[in-house]
Write a protein that holds these residues in place. Sequence first.
Motif, PDB file in Angstrom:
ATOM      1  N   THR A 324     -40.925  81.297  58.799  1.00 55.14           N
ATOM      2  CA  THR A 324     -39.864  80.408  59.282  1.00 55.14           C
ATOM      3  C   THR A 324     -38.678  81.213  59.798  1.00 55.14           C
ATOM      4  N   GLY A 325     -38.589  82.458  59.386  1.00 51.51           N
ATOM      5  CA  GLY A 325     -37.513  83.368  59.762  1.00 51.51           C
ATOM      6  C   GLY A 325     -37.601  84.561  58.842  1.00 51.51           C
ATOM      7  N   ASN A 326     -36.632  85.460  58.916  1.00 48.96           N
ATOM      8  CA  ASN A 326     -36.546  86.531  57.926  1.00 48.96           C
ATOM      9  C   ASN A 326     -35.147  87.123  57.925  1.00 48.96           C
ATOM     10  N   HIS A 327     -34.977  88.198  57.198  1.00 50.45           N
ATOM     11  CA  HIS A 327     -33.666  88.801  57.003  1.00 50.45           C
ATOM     12  C   HIS A 327     -33.154  89.532  58.240  1.00 50.45           C
ATOM     13  N   ASP A 328     -33.971  89.650  59.285  1.00 50.28           N
ATOM     14  CA  ASP A 328     -33.596  90.405  60.478  1.00 50.28           C
ATOM     15  C   ASP A 328     -33.301  89.543  61.699  1.00 50.28           C
ATOM     16  N   VAL A 329     -33.374  88.238  61.577  1.00 53.04           N
ATOM     17  CA  VAL A 329     -33.127  87.359  62.729  1.00 53.04           C
ATOM     18  C   VAL A 329     -32.117  86.281  62.347  1.00 53.04           C
ATOM     19  N   LEU A 330     -31.521  85.661  63.351  1.00 52.50           N
ATOM     20  CA  LEU A 330     -30.666  84.510  63.087  1.00 52.50           C
ATOM     21  C   LEU A 330     -31.494  83.444  62.395  1.00 52.50           C
ATOM     22  N   ARG A 331     -30.905  82.760  61.444  1.00 52.08           N
ATOM     23  CA  ARG A 331     -31.648  81.660  60.817  1.00 52.08           C
ATOM     24  C   ARG A 331     -32.046  80.655  61.889  1.00 52.08           C
ATOM     25  N   MET A 332     -33.246  80.126  61.772  1.00 51.25           N
ATOM     26  CA  MET A 332     -33.759  79.206  62.772  1.00 51.25           C
ATOM     27  C   MET A 332     -32.992  77.887  62.802  1.00 51.25           C
ATOM     28  N   SER A 333     -32.138  77.660  61.811  1.00 52.20           N
ATOM     29  CA  SER A 333     -31.294  76.457  61.815  1.00 52.20           C
ATOM     30  C   SER A 333     -30.116  76.603  62.769  1.00 52.20           C
ATOM     31  N   TYR A 334     -29.883  77.820  63.265  1.00 55.68           N
ATOM     32  CA  TYR A 334     -28.693  78.096  64.071  1.00 55.68           C
ATOM     33  C   TYR A 334     -28.635  77.186  65.302  1.00 55.68           C
ATOM     34  N   GLY A 335     -27.558  76.384  65.375  1.00 53.33           N
ATOM     35  CA  GLY A 335     -27.366  75.504  66.516  1.00 53.33           C
ATOM     36  C   GLY A 335     -28.280  74.300  66.556  1.00 53.33           C
ATOM     37  N   ARG A 336     -28.952  74.007  65.448  1.00 52.48           N
ATOM     38  CA  ARG A 336     -29.926  72.922  65.464  1.00 52.48           C
ATOM     39  C   ARG A 336     -29.522  71.790  64.527  1.00 52.48           C
ATOM     40  N   SER A 337     -29.967  70.594  64.883  1.00 56.77           N
ATOM     41  CA  SER A 337     -29.768  69.426  64.034  1.00 56.77           C
ATOM     42  C   SER A 337     -30.818  69.428  62.930  1.00 56.77           C
ATOM     43  N   GLU A 338     -30.632  68.547  61.955  1.00 58.19           N
ATOM     44  CA  GLU A 338     -31.598  68.431  60.862  1.00 58.19           C
ATOM     45  C   GLU A 338     -32.979  68.062  61.396  1.00 58.19           C
ATOM     46  N   ARG A 339     -33.024  67.187  62.361  1.00 61.19           N
ATOM     47  CA  ARG A 339     -34.309  66.765  62.924  1.00 61.19           C
ATOM     48  C   ARG A 339     -35.008  67.943  63.610  1.00 61.19           C
ATOM     49  N   GLU A 422     -32.921  67.615  46.572  1.00 59.76           N
ATOM     50  CA  GLU A 422     -34.085  67.512  45.695  1.00 59.76           C
ATOM     51  C   GLU A 422     -34.681  66.109  45.656  1.00 59.76           C
ATOM     52  N   ASN A 423     -33.833  65.099  45.531  1.00 60.64           N
ATOM     53  CA  ASN A 423     -34.325  63.728  45.356  1.00 60.64           C
ATOM     54  C   ASN A 423     -34.114  62.844  46.577  1.00 60.64           C
ATOM     55  N   ASP A 424     -33.809  63.466  47.716  1.00 57.07           N
ATOM     56  CA  ASP A 424     -33.638  62.726  48.961  1.00 57.07           C
ATOM     57  C   ASP A 424     -34.943  62.800  49.745  1.00 57.07           C
ATOM     58  N   PRO A 425     -35.668  61.695  49.869  1.00 55.66           N
ATOM     59  CA  PRO A 425     -36.974  61.744  50.539  1.00 55.66           C
ATOM     60  C   PRO A 425     -36.887  62.117  52.012  1.00 55.66           C
ATOM     61  N   ASP A 426     -35.692  61.999  52.618  1.00 59.84           N
ATOM     62  CA  ASP A 426     -35.535  62.330  54.034  1.00 59.84           C
ATOM     63  C   ASP A 426     -34.943  63.720  54.262  1.00 59.84           C
ATOM     64  N   SER A 427     -34.763  64.493  53.211  1.00 61.18           N
ATOM     65  CA  SER A 427     -34.115  65.794  53.345  1.00 61.18           C
ATOM     66  C   SER A 427     -35.058  66.831  53.954  1.00 61.18           C
ATOM     67  N   ILE A 428     -34.478  67.934  54.404  1.00 61.84           N
ATOM     68  CA  ILE A 428     -35.260  69.051  54.928  1.00 61.84           C
ATOM     69  C   ILE A 428     -36.170  69.601  53.834  1.00 61.84           C
ATOM     70  N   LEU A 429     -35.655  69.684  52.610  1.00 63.20           N
ATOM     71  CA  LEU A 429     -36.453  70.183  51.492  1.00 63.20           C
ATOM     72  C   LEU A 429     -37.651  69.274  51.214  1.00 63.20           C
ATOM     73  N   SER A 430     -37.423  67.975  51.169  1.00 62.52           N
ATOM     74  CA  SER A 430     -38.532  67.045  50.919  1.00 62.52           C
ATOM     75  C   SER A 430     -39.562  67.111  52.035  1.00 62.52           C
TER      76      SER A 430
END
Length: 529
Positions: A324-339, A422-430
Amino acid sequence: MPKWLSNALFYEIYPQSFYDSNGDGIGDLNGIRQKLDYIQSLGCNAIWLNPCFDSPFQDAGYDVRDYRKIAPRYGTNGDMKALIDDVHARGMHILLDLVPGHTSIEHPWFKASAQSDSGPLAGRYIWTNTREEADDPDLSAETREKLADYPGAGRGGKYYFNYYDIQPALNYGFAHPTKSWQSATDSPEALATREELKNIMRFWLDMGADGFRVDMAYSLVKNDGAGHEETQKLWRDVRAMLDAEYPNAAIVSEWFNPSQSLACGFHADFYLQANLSYMALVMTGEDAFFNPAGDGNCAGFAEEYTEYLHTAASFPGSYVSTPTGNHDVLRMSYGRSERQIKLLHAFDMTLPGLPVIYYGDEIGMKYLELESKEGGLYRTGSRTPMQWDATKNAGFSAADDPAALYLPIDPDENRPTVEGEENDPDSILSNMRHLIRLRKSTPALDNDGKFEIIHAEFCEYPLVYKRYNENSRCYIVVNPGAKPCTVSFDTCYALKEPIYAIGDAMAVARNGNTNTISVTPESFAIFTE
């Protein structure tokens, strides 16, 4: 052959940023032990642990001072043994990050090598005979730029370094030595370095480690050309040792070229920042496919990735790994919405090979604009403390002084946390947990499932690919674009309703063997026959 890789799903941990168990502001091994239940709850059954060996941390641990000692900031060798035992008790595996190409300038080997050109460690590193030889016009510009002076050296030459000048290159020889100071790959000094590499690996494998992620694996032999043929020979020798002595140990390379890395014995290779077609696919920017305003160029990825998978198929038990990414690149969330983050996660979790989740990506942690820390440069912003909950320091550390933290916590009061999702069924984690369960319960989506591009056109949406095995088939339709789109392709059977979808309107029409699928903007769907 380590059979456990066939169902492995890795979680990459940057140890200084994961969980601080003693309140000093820096993550540690005991902190990782305390969070193993969480890692397992994601569905991950393997860990890639970034460098944890003794180091002055001028490059965040990629400058090793002692290969056989855990850095005191993380704990002790005993703490590592306890972590390995806890990992194994859960039926999980752990890879350590091995840096074979260079050490810290503070390594005792280097200090000894710097003082004498005739001692037992004189040839452990690459030195010119004299300082003047470093300016030899017959040397390539690249070589001259990699030669540095060591103040106070007892010998007269300059040393070769790999990344920063505080990282002197270990001597595995030159593929085509042309100067008297360049060792051949079969010279006594180059072979001695190779044997020491094997001994370091044996040390940690004997403690119970399950293998290694190998940093800059392609870089060991110098002047080796684009094919890295002598470096490949070296790794085939290492692999022979592993097969004979540690057949269940895995080695995963930072090489970014499976046609070379898998051929020389690595069990997997990363498909990430050095693979430009992949980066054009997932990074932000006008040319990115995963950008609603992008041009939608997924054709380069389709060609390159298919070629790499074809290579992997030539070496049974070998994989291409897409993190999904690593310690050497910008996080893939950069500039992105949750969707948009969910779309990327769905893409990553439906590719074959070894999946890797970079810590914090599963909750959508942000990239922060920060000053460089420990040689991190722009990468520093992808290495911030894990965000566990809404308590002090986001639950990462009990340190009273925020300045004591390894790096600052995301200051956004709405920052994502494990507790909050953790308990949000619509979250990125879920969503990530759901994807992992789906991957594990759908044979066509597992690590060994086959892959075929169905539709991937230049500057056109969507991307369609098939995952399949002998008994089942999945068709994945990816539309990160801002407009609805339609695609048609043939299948033997009618497609069923999606077993997973992002987006509400997935219309499927069938005419003979042709399925026509219409998808909404920023959507993703997995169909089965």
